[in-house]
Design an enzyme around this catalytic site. Structure first.
Site, short mmCIF file in Angstrom:
data_model
loop_
_atom_site.label_atom_id
_atom_site.label_comp_id
_atom_site.label_asym_id
_atom_site.label_seq_id
_atom_site.Cartn_x
_atom_site.Cartn_y
_atom_site.Cartn_z
N SER A 96 -19.54 9.09 -35.98
CA SER A 96 -19.58 10.13 -37.01
C SER A 96 -19.69 11.53 -36.40
CB SER A 96 -20.78 9.89 -37.94
OG SER A 96 -20.95 10.98 -38.82
N PHE A 97 -19.00 12.48 -37.04
CA PHE A 97 -19.07 13.88 -36.64
C PHE A 97 -20.08 14.66 -37.47
CE2 PHE A 97 -14.59 12.66 -35.67
CZ PHE A 97 -14.69 12.73 -34.29
N LYS A 117 -20.18 2.83 -50.11
CA LYS A 117 -20.01 3.86 -51.14
C LYS A 117 -20.06 3.32 -52.57
CE LYS A 117 -17.39 7.30 -48.51
NZ LYS A 117 -16.19 8.18 -48.54
N GLY A 141 -1.06 7.48 -51.48
CA GLY A 141 -2.17 6.56 -51.28
C GLY A 141 -2.93 6.36 -52.58
N GLY A 196 -6.20 4.46 -52.40
CA GLY A 196 -7.48 3.89 -52.01
C GLY A 196 -8.65 4.78 -52.41
N GLY A 212 -7.27 18.14 -42.26
CA GLY A 212 -8.30 17.22 -42.74
C GLY A 212 -9.70 17.62 -42.34
#
Length: 283
Positions: free
Chosen positions: A20-21, A71, A128, A130, A247
């Protein structure tokens, strides 16, 4: 940053989380504002999710970001769900003050796009269907998109999401189609949003969903992938003279929104962006 007995803890739960950033981004923000907070990543096995939430509440943790695969499941263990997060059906931020769940992914994308153009009254194509597409599509509708088409390899999945967004009352009819038909939809599009993993590291040489000849210089092209920063789609957009939106901006702004939910303060976005770029080795 010094950890003290008074330090407030926020963090990330997911499985896995080691790449993770978010920790460097948030900790840079806390350091800049001189806030007695620290952000930590916690790897939580899905079988331990409920006890992790209960334990965090008992330990007086102030907030969590939530990532894959928690989530949706985490919503069962919260007292309250923000309206749009409820429509999306997924939570990526928890505020432990009232054990309330939010979804800041969509607002992150909206803020990134609106650095370049307003969404209001625009024709938007979303690639997309999703989780990322779902979060972003509802916020595009909320922020006034005139029309929306959701394209996916599995057309049935696109149709289901299009129906959900349309039934929210935030927008009129939402079209759904195969992603193979994208060229036809881009003719009238103002904004293209790619939520697919195409071009994500390590598959950086994937064929993009659209090519330069499909785009024009008035098109705004947003790719939710942030590693690499310049995806195959964005390279094609730049070649066409279109307007690229990276992004990393969505990651930045969803983090800034979470920051405000937890602390009540505006995040130092410039500091957070620098930390992200340093972490990703970007200039």
């Amino acid at each position: 940053m010094k950890i003290k007995g008074s330090t407030n803890i926020v963090g990330l739960i997911g499985h896995p989380v080691e790449h993770s950033f978010s920790p460097p981004m948030h900790n840079a923000a806390f350091d800049e504002l001189g806030m007695d907070y620290a952000y930590v990543a916690f790897d939580v096995n899905p079988t331990d999710l409920q006890t992790a939430i209960e334990g965090a509440k008992s330990l007086n943790i102030k907030g969590f970001n939530v990532t894959i695969p928690h989530k949706i499941e985490v919503m069962k263990f919260l007292n309250e769900i923000d309206e749009v997060a409820g429509l999306i059906g997924a939570v990526n931020t928890i505020d432990f003050k009232n054990l309330k769940g939010y979804n800041t992914d969509g607002i992150g994308a909206v803020r990134a796009i609106e650095e370049v153009t307003s969404i209001k009254n625009k024709n938007v194509v979303v690639a997309g269907a999703g989780g990322a597409s779902r979060a972003i599509s509802f916020y595009l509708a909320k922020y006034g998109a005139e029309s929306m088409a959701i394209l996916n390899r599995n057309v049935e999945k696109a149709q289901g999401l299009a129906a959900d967004v349309s039934q929210s009352g935030l927008i009129g009819e939402v079209k759904a189609d195969s992603i193979s038909e994208i060229r036809n939809y881009l003719k009238d599009a103002d904004i293209l949003v790619d939520t697919t993993p195409i071009g994500m590291h390590p598959n950086i040489s994937d064929e993009p969903i659209a090519f330069a000849e499909d785009m024009d210089e008035d098109l705004v092209v947003f790719d939710a992938v942030y590693n690499p920063n310049e995806t195959v789609l964005l390279k094609e957009a730049i070649k066409a003279g279109a307007n690229p939106v990276y992004g990393i901006k969505m990651l930045l702004y969803q983090g800034a929104e979470s920051f405000k939910i937890w602390t009540g303060r505006d995040a130092p976005v410039d500091v957070m962006e620098k930390a992200l770029k340093d972490t990703l080795n970007l200039e």
